[in-house]
Write a protein that holds these residues in place. Sequence first.
Motif, mmCIF file in Angstrom:
data_model
loop_
_atom_site.group_PDB
_atom_site.id
_atom_site.type_symbol
_atom_site.label_atom_id
_atom_site.label_comp_id
_atom_site.label_asym_id
_atom_site.label_seq_id
_atom_site.Cartn_x
_atom_site.Cartn_y
_atom_site.Cartn_z
ATOM 1 N N ASN A 1 -53.954 -37.971 -5.644
ATOM 2 C CA ASN A 1 -53.404 -36.826 -6.373
ATOM 3 C C ASN A 1 -54.228 -35.552 -6.292
ATOM 4 O O ASN A 1 -53.700 -34.475 -6.584
ATOM 5 N N ILE A 2 -55.490 -35.641 -5.944
ATOM 6 C CA ILE A 2 -56.369 -34.482 -6.089
ATOM 7 C C ILE A 2 -55.983 -33.321 -5.180
ATOM 8 O O ILE A 2 -56.069 -32.163 -5.593
ATOM 9 N N THR A 3 -55.535 -33.598 -3.977
ATOM 10 C CA THR A 3 -55.154 -32.508 -3.076
ATOM 11 C C THR A 3 -53.979 -31.715 -3.649
ATOM 12 O O THR A 3 -54.003 -30.486 -3.658
ATOM 13 N N GLY A 4 -52.972 -32.403 -4.143
ATOM 14 C CA GLY A 4 -51.830 -31.722 -4.753
ATOM 15 C C GLY A 4 -52.227 -30.936 -5.983
ATOM 16 O O GLY A 4 -51.745 -29.825 -6.206
ATOM 17 N N THR A 5 -53.121 -31.502 -6.776
ATOM 18 C CA THR A 5 -53.608 -30.807 -7.964
ATOM 19 C C THR A 5 -54.332 -29.528 -7.574
ATOM 20 O O THR A 5 -54.082 -28.459 -8.144
ATOM 21 N N LEU A 6 -55.216 -29.626 -6.595
ATOM 22 C CA LEU A 6 -55.953 -28.438 -6.168
ATOM 23 C C LEU A 6 -55.028 -27.400 -5.544
ATOM 24 O O LEU A 6 -55.219 -26.195 -5.761
ATOM 25 N N ASP A 7 -54.021 -27.830 -4.797
ATOM 26 C CA ASP A 7 -53.037 -26.888 -4.248
ATOM 27 C C ASP A 7 -52.335 -26.133 -5.378
ATOM 28 O O ASP A 7 -52.160 -24.913 -5.306
ATOM 29 N N THR A 8 -51.935 -26.840 -6.406
ATOM 30 C CA THR A 8 -51.244 -26.217 -7.538
ATOM 31 C C THR A 8 -52.155 -25.223 -8.248
ATOM 32 O O THR A 8 -51.753 -24.089 -8.537
ATOM 33 N N VAL A 9 -53.385 -25.632 -8.514
ATOM 34 C CA VAL A 9 -54.330 -24.743 -9.190
ATOM 35 C C VAL A 9 -54.596 -23.503 -8.339
ATOM 36 O O VAL A 9 -54.610 -22.377 -8.852
ATOM 37 N N MET A 10 -54.784 -23.691 -7.038
ATOM 38 C CA MET A 10 -55.030 -22.555 -6.144
ATOM 39 C C MET A 10 -53.844 -21.591 -6.128
ATOM 40 O O MET A 10 -54.037 -20.371 -6.125
ATOM 41 N N THR A 11 -52.635 -22.120 -6.132
ATOM 42 C CA THR A 11 -51.439 -21.275 -6.137
ATOM 43 C C THR A 11 -51.390 -20.417 -7.397
ATOM 44 O O THR A 11 -51.163 -19.209 -7.340
ATOM 45 N N VAL A 12 -51.630 -21.027 -8.532
ATOM 46 C CA VAL A 12 -51.601 -20.290 -9.796
ATOM 47 C C VAL A 12 -52.729 -19.266 -9.849
ATOM 48 O O VAL A 12 -52.511 -18.109 -10.226
ATOM 49 N N LEU A 13 -53.932 -19.667 -9.463
ATOM 50 C CA LEU A 13 -55.058 -18.735 -9.496
ATOM 51 C C LEU A 13 -54.832 -17.548 -8.563
ATOM 52 O O LEU A 13 -55.277 -16.440 -8.859
ATOM 53 N N GLY A 14 -54.134 -17.779 -7.459
ATOM 54 C CA GLY A 14 -53.848 -16.705 -6.525
ATOM 55 C C GLY A 14 -52.941 -15.636 -7.106
ATOM 56 O O GLY A 14 -52.891 -14.510 -6.611
ATOM 57 N N ARG A 15 -52.229 -15.966 -8.156
ATOM 58 C CA ARG A 15 -51.324 -15.015 -8.813
ATOM 59 C C ARG A 15 -51.981 -14.246 -9.946
ATOM 60 O O ARG A 15 -51.386 -13.327 -10.507
ATOM 61 N N LEU A 16 -53.182 -14.643 -10.308
ATOM 62 C CA LEU A 16 -53.862 -14.020 -11.449
ATOM 63 C C LEU A 16 -54.869 -12.982 -10.981
ATOM 64 O O LEU A 16 -55.483 -13.136 -9.929
ATOM 65 N N PRO A 17 -55.054 -11.948 -11.780
ATOM 66 C CA PRO A 17 -56.089 -10.967 -11.443
ATOM 67 C C PRO A 17 -57.472 -11.527 -11.760
ATOM 68 O O PRO A 17 -57.611 -12.484 -12.518
ATOM 69 N N GLY A 18 -58.467 -10.930 -11.202
ATOM 70 C CA GLY A 18 -59.841 -11.320 -11.512
ATOM 71 C C GLY A 18 -60.352 -12.423 -10.605
ATOM 72 O O GLY A 18 -59.670 -12.880 -9.691
ATOM 73 N N THR A 19 -61.563 -12.842 -10.895
ATOM 74 C CA THR A 19 -62.201 -13.891 -10.105
ATOM 75 C C THR A 19 -62.082 -15.223 -10.822
ATOM 76 O O THR A 19 -61.959 -15.275 -12.048
ATOM 77 N N SER A 20 -62.112 -16.283 -10.049
ATOM 78 C CA SER A 20 -61.976 -17.607 -10.643
ATOM 79 C C SER A 20 -62.745 -18.627 -9.817
ATOM 80 O O SER A 20 -63.149 -18.365 -8.686
ATOM 81 N N GLU A 21 -62.944 -19.780 -10.438
ATOM 82 C CA GLU A 21 -63.569 -20.894 -9.752
ATOM 83 C C GLU A 21 -62.934 -22.178 -10.252
ATOM 84 O O GLU A 21 -62.379 -22.217 -11.348
ATOM 85 N N ILE A 22 -63.011 -23.201 -9.421
ATOM 86 C CA ILE A 22 -62.526 -24.530 -9.790
ATOM 87 C C ILE A 22 -63.715 -25.468 -9.739
ATOM 88 O O ILE A 22 -64.395 -25.551 -8.715
#
Length: 68
Positions: A23-44
Amino acid sequence: MSDIPQAPVDLTILVPCKNEEANITGTLDTVMTVLGRLPGTSEILVVDDGSTDRTSARVREYQAAHPG
């Protein structure tokens, strides 16, 4: 402590996992997609809580494929 300067981070996402190889790859893909839509910097931050499968290896592979 590292001598490499670190940019401030606006948002940190913590992903705890144990035996989530499937499941981890799909989870990280989802998180990356959402973070890509947000302003500012982020980390996982992925915390492997003693997995006995290839969860850690999958995270390292994902990290290598997505260096940003």
